[in-house]
Design a protein around this motif. Structure first.
Motif, short mmCIF file in Angstrom:
data_model
loop_
_atom_site.label_atom_id
_atom_site.label_comp_id
_atom_site.label_asym_id
_atom_site.label_seq_id
_atom_site.Cartn_x
_atom_site.Cartn_y
_atom_site.Cartn_z
N TYR A 1 -4.97 8.21 1.56
CA TYR A 1 -4.65 9.39 2.36
C TYR A 1 -4.74 10.67 1.54
O TYR A 1 -5.09 11.73 2.05
N PRO B 1 3.73 3.75 -6.70
CA PRO B 1 2.74 4.71 -6.21
C PRO B 1 1.59 4.96 -7.18
O PRO B 1 0.48 5.27 -6.74
N GLN C 1 0.81 -1.22 0.00
CA GLN C 1 0.00 0.00 0.00
C GLN C 1 0.84 1.27 0.00
O GLN C 1 0.36 2.33 -0.40
N ALA C 2 2.07 1.20 0.45
CA ALA C 2 2.93 2.38 0.53
C ALA C 2 4.38 1.94 0.58
O ALA C 2 4.69 0.75 0.70
N ASP D 1 1.26 10.41 -2.37
CA ASP D 1 1.64 9.15 -3.02
C ASP D 1 0.88 7.97 -2.42
O ASP D 1 1.11 6.83 -2.82
N GLN D 2 -0.01 8.20 -1.49
CA GLN D 2 -0.82 7.14 -0.90
C GLN D 2 -2.27 7.49 -1.22
O GLN D 2 -2.83 8.46 -0.73
N ASN D 3 -2.90 6.68 -2.09
CA ASN D 3 -4.17 7.08 -2.70
C ASN D 3 -5.26 7.39 -1.67
O ASN D 3 -5.97 8.39 -1.78
N ASP E 1 5.44 13.09 0.25
CA ASP E 1 5.22 11.64 0.17
C ASP E 1 5.01 11.08 1.57
O ASP E 1 5.29 11.74 2.59
N TRP E 2 4.51 9.83 1.62
CA TRP E 2 4.18 9.23 2.91
C TRP E 2 5.43 9.03 3.76
O TRP E 2 5.39 9.18 4.98
#
Length: 531
Positions: A384, A241, A40-41, A380-382, A408-409
């Protein structure tokens, strides 16, 4: 207010228009023995003990082990342990290690390794701190025996040792004895997979390889409990990502498993007969907008309550999951729907129940004068990204001065450690999510803790909620625990450690030749086969 357009670009819903990733890698281990997975990340941190990011915890569960595991219903059972004996009216618990345990560097797992690891975990973890407060001594009379001497009975001890959210991972003693506040940069475990440190490239690739000396338990696998049979030689984590690229790679067969495809693209995947789309976690995720209690303006409880009253869970979940109404539960309070602690105390305080005029009056009463509110917005985290877009827009509409900072995360994970002022790299809020199973009770709902400097990021100081939690831990009566859970929720909506954003159940997707996935809140690769 519907906010889906920023999640869809052009022909992203058309398979033929998706960009084709370049993912060619040597097939180490032979055909069918390598699995390519998209998490996921990005895996930015390898530190397993300090309330690890979800992706770090997922990674660690495949490499490291715990004394106990839990089944899909969260019942604890021995994992590294052979079993236990409870004596002295519940104040002495003796755990015996099972035979055949070895670390990845070849050395046997000894009781002193477990003791050192647990002591490290108890410094950094909320559940570990709960155990530490009830522990008089942790002894190792021989190489395979651990003795917990408690100052009061602790019926939840085995669950605490096996909890899958912030696990009490076991490391070699020479690693566990290092400074618990200095993040680890290498991982040596005893789990079924080894971490290939030489191949690790943050933002690109992480590799797990089969640990040939691993001896699984004989029981059937059930989430983190039971036998961990390994049928793969190599699991590659590819950090991708771009959601469309990941979906394209899954369709062409260049990828085997995508943890969380973008909900807008699930229809494309479901139409492909070579792909399975399924929810693996029956409890889903509990997203939250975490608030900083140390720095203005969110150090002001009146401002925090106004933020709580502003954010509308329905709009957030629509942005995240679109028209997939079966993919989320609303409204969501502080405890998991249907759990023994589920209640509706102070439900009128959450977003969707207040007019703009009422919220502006709350801000005036709190003395808010337009001070900037720094939102760390991971693009970069859909999920969030979607949450942040909605929250930022809603807060601006009622008069908040939102400094929406894109990053970015990995930057969020690093920067959230900063306790300093906003102009020195500090922050006011950021989106995050926790396993839904954590919110079954006050024991495991660590984001509700109010233990100040020892609390999770945001560092809320709330003696009342801490006292209520202690009462809950010492209460055996279900009705009494229910009443205390209601009081904890009411206090959480008074002090507002964070704002709940809903309960969503994202789907995973994988090729049909990949089988054996276990239900649970995290992807594990034992029991998984690739034909």
């Amino acid at each position: 207010m519907r906010r889906r357009n920023f999640l869809i670009s052009g022909g992203a819903a058309v398979a033929s228009s998706l960009a084709r990733p370049s993912l060619a890698q040597p097939n180490i281990g032979g055909a069918g023995k390598k699995l390519i997975f998209v998490p996921q990340a990005n895996l930015t941190s390898l530190e397993p003990h300090a309330a690890p990011p979800t992706v770090t915890r997922n990674f660690s569960l495949n490499v490291l082990e715990t004394l106990y595991g839990v089944d899909v219903n969260f019942n604890p059972s021995p994992q590294m342990a052979e079993g236990h004996i409870l004596e002295a009216d519940g104040k002495r618990c003796t755990i015996r290690l099972r035979e055949g345990l070895r670390f990845h560097h070849g050395e046997p797992v000894l009781a002193r390794d477990c003791a050192a690891s647990l002591k490290r975990w108890m410094v950094r973890d909320s559940l570990g701190q709960t155990l530490a407060a009830r522990l008089d001594a942790l002894e190792t009379p021989d190489d395979r025996t651990l003795v917990f001497r408690l100052n009061k009975p602790f019926p939840d001890l085995l669950y605490v040792l096996g909890n899958p959210s912030t696990p009490a991972f076991i490391l070699p003693s020479h690693i566990a004895a290092t400074d618990p506040f200095k993040p680890l940069t290498d991982i040596v475990g005893s789990g079924p997979f080894r971490f290939a440190k030489d191949e690790y490239v943050s933002g690109s690739l992480a590799v797990l390889t089969r640990f040939d000396q691993y001896v699984p338990r004989s029981e059937a696998p059930d989430y983190t409990a039971g036998g961990r049979q390994i049928f793969l030689d190599r699991v590659e984590w590819h950090i991708i990502p771009d959601a469309a690229t990941a979906v394209s790679g899954l369709q062409t067969g260049e990828l085997d498993w995508v943890e969380y495809p973008l909900p807008d693209l699930l229809g494309v995947l479901r139409r492909n007969n070579n792909i399975v789309v399924r929810q693996l976690d029956p409890n889903g995720l509990y997203p939250c907008m975490r608030l900083n209690h140390l720095q203005p303006p969110t150090d002001n409880p009146g401002v925090r309550r106004a933020i709580l009253a502003t954010i509308n869970q329905t709009e957030v979940m629509r942005a995240v999951m679109g028209d997939d109404t079966k993919g989320y539960h609303l409204p969501t309070y502080e405890f998991l729907p249907g759990s023994p602690s589920d209640n509706k105390a102070a439900m009128d305080r959450i977003g969707g129940n207040h007019t703009k005029t009422e919220i502006k009056a709350m801000l005036d009463a709190a003395g808010y004068r337009g001070e900037p509110l720094v939102l760390m917005h991971p693009v970069d985290q859909n999920f969030y990204n979607a949450m942040s877009q909605v929250v930022s827009a809603e807060l601006k509409q009622v008069g908040f001065n939102v400094d929406d900072q894109s990053m970015d995360w990995g930057t969020v994970v690093q920067r959230r450690n900063n306790k300093g002022p906003l102009d020195k790299g500090g922050w006011s809020m950021f989106p995050t999510s926790y396993p839904g199973g954590d919110f079954r009770s006050p024991l495991t709902a660590f984001p509700l803790r109010g233990n100040g400097p020892a609390a999770w990021y945001g560092w809320p100081n709330d003696p009342k909620i801490e006292a209520l939690r202690e009462q809950w831990l010492d209460t055996a009566d279900p009705a009494g625990r229910k009443r205390l859970a209601e009081q904890i929720q009411e206090q959480a909506y008074t002090n507002v450690p964070g704002v709940p954003l809903g309960n969503f159940l994202p789907s995973a997707a994988w090729r049909t030749n990949v089988t054996g996935q276990l239900p649970g809140m995290t992807p594990v690769f034992w029991n998984v086969r690739k034909a």
